[in-house]
Motif scaffolding. Sequence first.
Motif, mmCIF file in Angstrom:
data_model
loop_
_atom_site.group_PDB
_atom_site.id
_atom_site.type_symbol
_atom_site.label_atom_id
_atom_site.label_comp_id
_atom_site.label_asym_id
_atom_site.label_seq_id
_atom_site.Cartn_x
_atom_site.Cartn_y
_atom_site.Cartn_z
ATOM 1 N N PRO A 163 12.279 -12.203 -27.713
ATOM 2 C CA PRO A 163 11.589 -11.605 -28.862
ATOM 3 C C PRO A 163 10.077 -11.544 -28.673
ATOM 4 C CG PRO A 163 12.459 -13.781 -29.443
ATOM 5 C CD PRO A 163 12.997 -13.431 -28.093
ATOM 6 N N ALA A 164 9.498 -12.559 -27.986
ATOM 7 C CA ALA A 164 8.038 -12.564 -27.795
ATOM 8 C C ALA A 164 7.612 -11.350 -26.973
ATOM 9 C CB ALA A 164 7.592 -13.854 -27.118
ATOM 10 N N LEU A 165 8.350 -11.037 -25.912
ATOM 11 C CA LEU A 165 7.998 -9.884 -25.077
ATOM 12 C C LEU A 165 8.289 -8.575 -25.809
ATOM 13 C CD1 LEU A 165 9.318 -11.036 -21.560
ATOM 14 C CD2 LEU A 165 6.935 -10.939 -22.331
ATOM 15 N N ALA A 166 9.427 -8.532 -26.504
ATOM 16 C CA ALA A 166 9.766 -7.306 -27.238
ATOM 17 C C ALA A 166 8.657 -6.966 -28.235
ATOM 18 C CB ALA A 166 11.099 -7.474 -27.958
ATOM 19 N N ALA A 167 8.037 -7.998 -28.790
ATOM 20 C CA ALA A 167 6.969 -7.793 -29.781
ATOM 21 C C ALA A 167 5.633 -7.447 -29.121
ATOM 22 C CB ALA A 167 6.823 -9.050 -30.644
ATOM 23 N N GLY A 168 5.577 -7.494 -27.784
ATOM 24 C CA GLY A 168 4.365 -7.072 -27.081
ATOM 25 C C GLY A 168 3.409 -8.196 -26.716
ATOM 26 N N ASN A 169 3.868 -9.444 -26.848
ATOM 27 C CA ASN A 169 3.014 -10.578 -26.475
ATOM 28 C C ASN A 169 3.078 -10.824 -24.969
ATOM 29 O OD1 ASN A 169 2.433 -11.802 -29.291
ATOM 30 N ND2 ASN A 169 4.635 -11.447 -29.289
ATOM 31 N N THR A 170 2.206 -11.703 -24.492
ATOM 32 C CA THR A 170 2.355 -12.237 -23.140
ATOM 33 C C THR A 170 2.678 -13.725 -23.283
ATOM 34 O OG1 THR A 170 0.000 -12.727 -22.959
ATOM 35 C CG2 THR A 170 0.743 -10.569 -22.162
ATOM 36 N N VAL A 171 3.239 -14.309 -22.213
ATOM 37 C CA VAL A 171 3.854 -15.625 -22.402
ATOM 38 C C VAL A 171 3.550 -16.576 -21.236
ATOM 39 C CG1 VAL A 171 6.054 -16.800 -22.867
ATOM 40 C CG2 VAL A 171 5.738 -14.440 -23.627
ATOM 41 N N VAL A 172 3.349 -17.837 -21.597
ATOM 42 C CA VAL A 172 3.329 -18.902 -20.591
ATOM 43 C C VAL A 172 4.484 -19.847 -20.925
ATOM 44 C CG1 VAL A 172 2.031 -20.811 -19.565
ATOM 45 C CG2 VAL A 172 0.820 -18.754 -20.343
ATOM 46 N N CYS A 173 5.414 -20.007 -19.978
ATOM 47 C CA CYS A 173 6.592 -20.846 -20.220
ATOM 48 C C CYS A 173 6.427 -22.182 -19.523
ATOM 49 C CB CYS A 173 7.851 -20.194 -19.620
ATOM 50 S SG CYS A 173 8.198 -18.553 -20.233
ATOM 51 N N LYS A 174 6.750 -23.257 -20.256
ATOM 52 C CA LYS A 174 6.793 -24.582 -19.614
ATOM 53 C C LYS A 174 8.179 -25.189 -19.821
ATOM 54 C CE LYS A 174 6.092 -28.863 -20.405
ATOM 55 N NZ LYS A 174 7.113 -29.435 -19.508
ATOM 56 N N PRO A 175 8.970 -25.257 -18.747
ATOM 57 C CA PRO A 175 10.286 -25.886 -18.877
ATOM 58 C C PRO A 175 10.165 -27.405 -18.850
ATOM 59 C CG PRO A 175 9.932 -25.157 -16.615
ATOM 60 C CD PRO A 175 8.696 -24.770 -17.384
ATOM 61 N N SER A 176 11.272 -28.078 -19.081
ATOM 62 C CA SER A 176 11.276 -29.543 -19.008
ATOM 63 C C SER A 176 11.012 -30.000 -17.573
ATOM 64 C CB SER A 176 12.644 -30.059 -19.459
ATOM 65 O OG SER A 176 12.803 -31.411 -19.064
ATOM 66 N N GLU A 177 10.335 -31.125 -17.452
ATOM 67 C CA GLU A 177 10.076 -31.701 -16.130
ATOM 68 C C GLU A 177 11.375 -32.075 -15.403
ATOM 69 O OE1 GLU A 177 9.008 -32.593 -19.067
ATOM 70 O OE2 GLU A 177 8.869 -34.763 -19.370
#
Length: 492
Positions: A163-177
């Motif tokens: 949804p974040a990309l569909a809305a036109g945002n850019t993203v930084v993802c941090k998965p679990s260590e």
Amino acid sequence: MHRYQLYIDGQWVGPVTGVWFETVEPFSGNAWALIPRAAKDDVDRAVQAAHRALAGPWSTISASQRGMLLHRLGELIDANAEQLADVEMRDNGKLKSEVLGQVRYVPRYYYYYAGLADKIQGDVIPIDKPGVFNYTLYEPVGVVATITPWNSSLLLTAWKLAPALAAGNTVVCKPSEFTSASLLEFAKLVEQAGFPPGVVNVVTGYGQEAGEPLVSHPLVARVAFTGGEEGGRRVNEIAARSFKRVSLELGGKSPNIVFDDADLDKAANGVITGIFSAGGQTCMAGSRLLVQEGIYDKFVEKLVQITRSARIGDPASAETQIGPITTRPQFEKILSYIEIAKAEGARCVAGGRALSGPGYGQGQIIEPTIFVDVKNSMRIAQEEVFGPVLAVLRFKDEEDAIRIGNDISYGLAAGVWTRSLRRAMLMTKKLKAGTVWVNNYRSTSYTTPFGGYKRSGLGREGGMEAIKEYLQVKSVWISSDLDMPNPFVRRY
Ligand code: NAD
């Protein structure tokens, strides 16, 4: 050992810290890959890239083209599902059969939000003033940070990223260590799909070292977090300092309520799925079972029988039904809850032990466990264990079930098993939870919202609701009436 890199601004780069850490297979205990230990400077690089990307080619492509990119990404996930599932299973130790099913379902989130990308539209609003035209515009919020736990890395990231990309945002993802590798593999598909550099970035590392700088970064506009209560509270506090928008998908201790008129065989299977699939390591686990008094003993007997038949061992084997616990701290936490339950006076009627020896890998496995004679005031009835431990309580009637079901600080989900439509409608209305299932448990879909009441969180993921979480609304006034008889007096 494979040494992963961070994915920042469309490049594969090492961490500024120059430090990597080992990621470990929960079943064997073997370290199998090296994950970059990102810290503040790496996070800053990623956020700056995401911020630049907001004004780059990403801002000029149409909403339909954004949708096409998301669709392409979904197809690539589908085509690479086996390999992604292998990597995710190596990290989280969940059953291969379950992880593969989950990864094969992930593309649907991207397809669904791909379809929504060009349906983000405002309204023309009738205004109580002459000569003005008013309408609303929905715009992206900016740079979004996603922070996810170890149980379902690709799925829980998709809930936010799509949804974040569909809305036109850019993203930084941090998965679990504990489970970073699958998201780094996934980033290769983002690149292949043709997203402009910086639109999606992946930084890996620990909560305090990489997660906190991400949440506090001044250029991050919104944080989407799934995880435990402690991390969620910290994230919320940090984000509040700069008024960032936050969604929190936190834990649960969900009541699964079985009435005496239910189809008891189906209910028993539903209860087992609710607590023991994924080894109980799911936020929506039906870990607090409420059984009506007349069928209590009979129903518990059914559960014990099914539980004792579980095939326990290597998650890679298609035969296995219960695998290892993902992390060592979680394994120890579950064992401590088993001791707490015993000390509180709950009676263990199935499982209750860790398993070691041949067939059990490094021995990070806990038998599916059932406690009966549980009182709602006990810690085993009130606190999230996040493991294969079921607490069984007794109730008299509907009123009693509603009272006990709601007498908890969590409100993520609830289950109801009954053949009565009246009863089902009453219970779905009265239970304080973000999701209520009747005669099923743990069903989820990209088309419907998911999220918590009470201490289980803020905001919703899934469905049309979720895209609004990544948009901000602007009200536009256009005047065709230029007449201003007295510029010092505001007209109403
Ligand atoms: P956790 O809170 O320890 O970690 C989750 C993520 O947050 C990780 O990426 C971690 O590095 C990061 N993090 C931790 N502290 C942070 C901080 N101070 N600042 C920024 N980031 C930080 O949770 P976990 O142990 O990985 O996962 C288990 C928990 O997640 C359980 O409580 C479970 O109920 C919850 N969960 C909720 C859902 C849901 O949808 N509601 C789904 C899955 C898991």
